[in-house]
Motif scaffolding. Structure first.
Motif, PDB file in Angstrom:
ATOM      1  N   UNK A 217       0.847  -1.310  -0.007  1.00 32.28           N
ATOM      2  CA  UNK A 217      -0.026  -0.183   0.051  1.00 32.28           C
ATOM      3  C   UNK A 217       0.895   1.259   0.025  1.00 32.28           C
ATOM      4  N   UNK A 218       0.221   2.399  -0.703  1.00 38.12           N
ATOM      5  CA  UNK A 218       1.047   3.784  -0.775  1.00 38.12           C
ATOM      6  C   UNK A 218       0.331   4.676   0.159  1.00 38.12           C
ATOM      7  N   UNK A 219       0.814   5.593   0.750  1.00 36.08           N
ATOM      8  CA  UNK A 219       0.025   6.760   1.239  1.00 36.08           C
ATOM      9  C   UNK A 219      -0.055   7.910   0.093  1.00 36.08           C
ATOM     10  N   UNK A 220      -1.336   8.352   0.263  1.00 33.91           N
ATOM     11  CA  UNK A 220      -1.896   9.512  -0.686  1.00 33.91           C
ATOM     12  C   UNK A 220      -2.702  10.412   0.336  1.00 33.91           C
ATOM     13  N   UNK A 221      -2.465  11.914  -0.108  1.00 33.23           N
ATOM     14  CA  UNK A 221      -3.295  12.771   0.546  1.00 33.23           C
ATOM     15  C   UNK A 221      -4.832  12.433   0.034  1.00 33.23           C
ATOM     16  N   UNK A 222      -5.787  12.999   0.825  1.00 31.97           N
ATOM     17  CA  UNK A 222      -7.215  12.467   0.464  1.00 31.97           C
ATOM     18  C   UNK A 222      -8.091  13.714   1.501  1.00 31.97           C
ATOM     19  N   UNK A 223      -9.090  14.034   0.697  1.00 32.21           N
ATOM     20  CA  UNK A 223      -9.902  15.017   1.583  1.00 32.21           C
ATOM     21  C   UNK A 223     -11.304  14.373   1.540  1.00 32.21           C
ATOM     22  N   UNK A 224     -11.804  14.010   2.778  1.00 37.57           N
ATOM     23  CA  UNK A 224     -12.924  13.260   2.934  1.00 37.57           C
ATOM     24  C   UNK A 224     -14.070  14.209   3.102  1.00 37.57           C
ATOM     25  N   UNK A 225     -15.370  13.757   3.165  1.00 40.35           N
ATOM     26  CA  UNK A 225     -16.387  14.548   3.462  1.00 40.35           C
ATOM     27  C   UNK A 225     -16.574  14.827   4.970  1.00 40.35           C
ATOM     28  N   UNK A 226     -17.322  15.970   5.137  1.00 42.78           N
ATOM     29  CA  UNK A 226     -17.528  16.271   6.464  1.00 42.78           C
ATOM     30  C   UNK A 226     -18.241  15.248   7.126  1.00 42.78           C
ATOM     31  N   UNK A 227     -19.101  14.378   6.582  1.00 45.11           N
ATOM     32  CA  UNK A 227     -20.016  13.468   7.495  1.00 45.11           C
ATOM     33  C   UNK A 227     -18.968  12.364   7.732  1.00 45.11           C
ATOM     34  N   UNK A 228     -17.932  12.118   6.923  1.00 47.44           N
ATOM     35  CA  UNK A 228     -16.807  11.025   7.268  1.00 47.44           C
ATOM     36  C   UNK A 228     -15.986  11.482   8.471  1.00 47.44           C
ATOM     37  N   UNK A 229     -15.594  12.735   8.329  1.00 48.05           N
ATOM     38  CA  UNK A 229     -14.854  13.356   9.551  1.00 48.05           C
ATOM     39  C   UNK A 229     -15.684  13.163  10.765  1.00 48.05           C
ATOM     40  N   UNK A 230     -17.114  13.464  10.707  1.00 48.85           N
ATOM     41  CA  UNK A 230     -18.010  13.476  11.819  1.00 48.85           C
ATOM     42  C   UNK A 230     -17.758  12.105  12.487  1.00 48.85           C
ATOM     43  N   UNK A 231     -17.819  11.051  11.632  1.00 53.09           N
ATOM     44  CA  UNK A 231     -18.252   9.727  11.988  1.00 53.09           C
ATOM     45  C   UNK A 231     -16.647   9.403  12.864  1.00 53.09           C
ATOM     46  N   UNK A 232     -15.682   9.692  12.240  1.00 50.67           N
ATOM     47  CA  UNK A 232     -14.390   9.456  12.618  1.00 50.67           C
ATOM     48  C   UNK A 232     -14.154  10.343  14.146  1.00 50.67           C
ATOM     49  N   UNK A 233     -14.593  11.299  14.165  1.00 47.90           N
ATOM     50  CA  UNK A 233     -14.577  12.093  15.441  1.00 47.90           C
ATOM     51  C   UNK A 233     -15.355  11.675  16.383  1.00 47.90           C
ATOM     52  N   UNK A 234     -16.651  11.151  16.192  1.00 48.30           N
ATOM     53  CA  UNK A 234     -17.301  10.432  17.376  1.00 48.30           C
ATOM     54  C   UNK A 234     -16.550   9.039  17.752  1.00 48.30           C
ATOM     55  N   UNK A 235     -15.856   8.350  16.834  1.00 47.55           N
ATOM     56  CA  UNK A 235     -15.450   7.189  17.043  1.00 47.55           C
ATOM     57  C   UNK A 235     -14.086   7.336  18.167  1.00 47.55           C
ATOM     58  N   UNK A 236     -13.302   8.408  17.564  1.00 46.73           N
ATOM     59  CA  UNK A 236     -12.158   8.677  18.738  1.00 46.73           C
ATOM     60  C   UNK A 236     -12.502   9.235  19.833  1.00 46.73           C
ATOM     61  N   UNK A 237     -13.735   9.780  19.909  1.00 47.91           N
ATOM     62  CA  UNK A 237     -14.137  10.611  21.385  1.00 47.91           C
ATOM     63  C   UNK A 237     -14.436   9.697  22.206  1.00 47.91           C
ATOM     64  N   UNK A 238     -15.083   8.403  21.996  1.00 47.41           N
ATOM     65  CA  UNK A 238     -15.276   7.297  22.652  1.00 47.41           C
ATOM     66  C   UNK A 238     -13.952   6.831  23.712  1.00 47.41           C
ATOM     67  N   UNK A 239     -13.078   7.048  23.001  1.00 46.72           N
ATOM     68  CA  UNK A 239     -11.781   6.307  23.882  1.00 46.72           C
ATOM     69  C   UNK A 239     -10.957   7.595  24.679  1.00 46.72           C
ATOM     70  N   UNK A 240     -10.948   8.804  24.271  1.00 45.55           N
ATOM     71  CA  UNK A 240     -10.190  10.012  24.688  1.00 45.55           C
ATOM     72  C   UNK A 240      -8.756   9.880  24.672  1.00 45.55           C
ATOM     73  N   UNK A 241      -8.077   9.400  23.627  1.00 46.82           N
ATOM     74  CA  UNK A 241      -6.763   9.376  23.308  1.00 46.82           C
ATOM     75  C   UNK A 241      -6.146  10.735  22.925  1.00 46.82           C
ATOM     76  N   UNK A 242      -4.891  10.803  23.374  1.00 47.88           N
ATOM     77  CA  UNK A 242      -4.150  12.168  22.838  1.00 47.88           C
ATOM     78  C   UNK A 242      -3.891  12.347  21.316  1.00 47.88           C
ATOM     79  N   UNK A 243      -3.437  11.209  21.007  1.00 47.24           N
ATOM     80  CA  UNK A 243      -2.981  11.053  19.528  1.00 47.24           C
ATOM     81  C   UNK A 243      -3.514   9.606  18.826  1.00 47.24           C
ATOM     82  N   UNK A 244      -4.218   9.903  17.976  1.00 43.56           N
ATOM     83  CA  UNK A 244      -4.966   8.475  17.165  1.00 43.56           C
ATOM     84  C   UNK A 244      -5.034   8.729  15.879  1.00 43.56           C
ATOM     85  N   UNK A 245      -5.331   7.523  15.061  1.00 48.66           N
ATOM     86  CA  UNK A 245      -5.942   7.378  13.778  1.00 48.66           C
ATOM     87  C   UNK A 245      -7.117   6.620  13.684  1.00 48.66           C
TER      88      UNK A 245
END
Length: 291
Positions: A217-245
């Motif tokens: 696999x190769x890394x490439x820049x990407x701009x997701x929709x605001x709805x996808x960012x919102x889903x990811x935001x809600x997912x990471x907020x469940x754990x409260x990590x300082x840095x995560x992906x």
């Protein structure tokens, strides 16, 4: 001078980069493999060579070990003990423990209303066969793994029961997930202190079903929709990590989350987005311990 130790892997790209960044900003460098620490429960001291890391100003956890396993949970308990005695640790060891086990992470995500691929958890071989038949194509995943290591694709076939038997020799609890069409890529959506930083895509070269760099696999820049960012935001907020992906895939049936990373990587966001996450993370920690 603030003394910040890095829990990580000597020779590991991200661990060394983080330790180098701390040294450049503070003049102090200490990279500690977690399996080398000796913890004295009576005194609360935690020794790495001649350094009692419990006396540092802070620790940043980059890696708990090279190989994901139950052993990492035991090692993190040492850090939890010194964290709860007052040493600031980023991210909180207890929060990492909650996300490190794939099953624990999945239950938290699902109970939090996060969309995920259809998944079956079982130790029963007959139930596993039925799950594969229902999904048509399934990915069997170890509860502790990274970069798709140990994962197996299974389909209905005369060999299926033998394949399951082989998998359960190392994985008595079977985590069976319907294989979804990734469209050749999945997304790494990065957060620091709960704030969105950037997104990169992992794109495969057609030689593997997964997109991890270990399999081309190769890394490439990407701009997701605001709805996808919102889903990811809600997912990471469940754990409260300082840095995560947060690992997200765009499928024919909408976006799904695979997991929230216990540690988060630096290379993808640097390669694709030209963002030095190590630099930002160290600044974040310095601001926290000064507060």
């Amino acid at each position: 001078m603030k003394k910040i130790g890095i829990i990580g892997t000597p020779g590991g790209w991200s661990s060394e980069r983080l330790a180098d960044t701390v040294e450049r900003k503070t003049g102090y460098r200490l990279l500690v493999p977690l399996n080398t620490i000796s913890f004295d429960l009576e005194t609360g001291s935690a020794w790495f060579k001649d350094t009692d890391i419990s006396k540092l100003d802070a620790l940043i956890i980059k890696k708990a070990g090279r190989h994901y396993s139950h052993n990492l949970l035991d090692r993190l308990e040492i850090l939890r003990a010194i964290n709860e005695k007052g040493l600031q640790v980023f991210s909180s060891p207890l929060r990492i423990i909650r996300v490190l086990d794939r099953l624990t992470c999945t239950v938290t995500l699902k109970n939090g209303g996060i969309p995920m691929p259809p998944t079956t958890i079982t130790e029963n071989h007959d139930a596993a066969v039925k799950a594969v038949e229902k999904y048509g194509e399934a990915v069997f995943k170890p509860l502790f793994s990274s970069k798709a290591m140990g994962m197996k694709i299974m389909r209905p076939s005369p060999e299926l029961e033998n394949q399951i038997e082989l998998f359960t020799k190392k994985n008595s609890m079977m985590y069976i997930q319907k294989k979804v069409n990734l469209g050749g890529k999945d997304l790494g959506i990065v957060f620091l202190g709960g704030e969105y930083l950037a997104t990169y895509a992992r794109c495969n070269d057609g030689s593997s079903w997964n997109t991890t760099t270990k399999f081309g696999g190769k890394y490439q820049p990407y701009t997701p929709s605001s709805s996808i960012i919102e889903i990811a935001y809600k997912a990471q907020a469940l754990f409260g990590l300082d840095f995560t992906c947060v690992d997200v895939a765009e499928t024919d049936n909408g976006p799904v989350v695979f997991e929230v990373s216990a540690f988060g990587g630096f290379k993808g966001i640097l390669t694709a987005c030209k963002i030095d996450a190590a630099e930002l993370y160290v600044d974040y920690v310095l601001n926290k311990i000064k507060a």
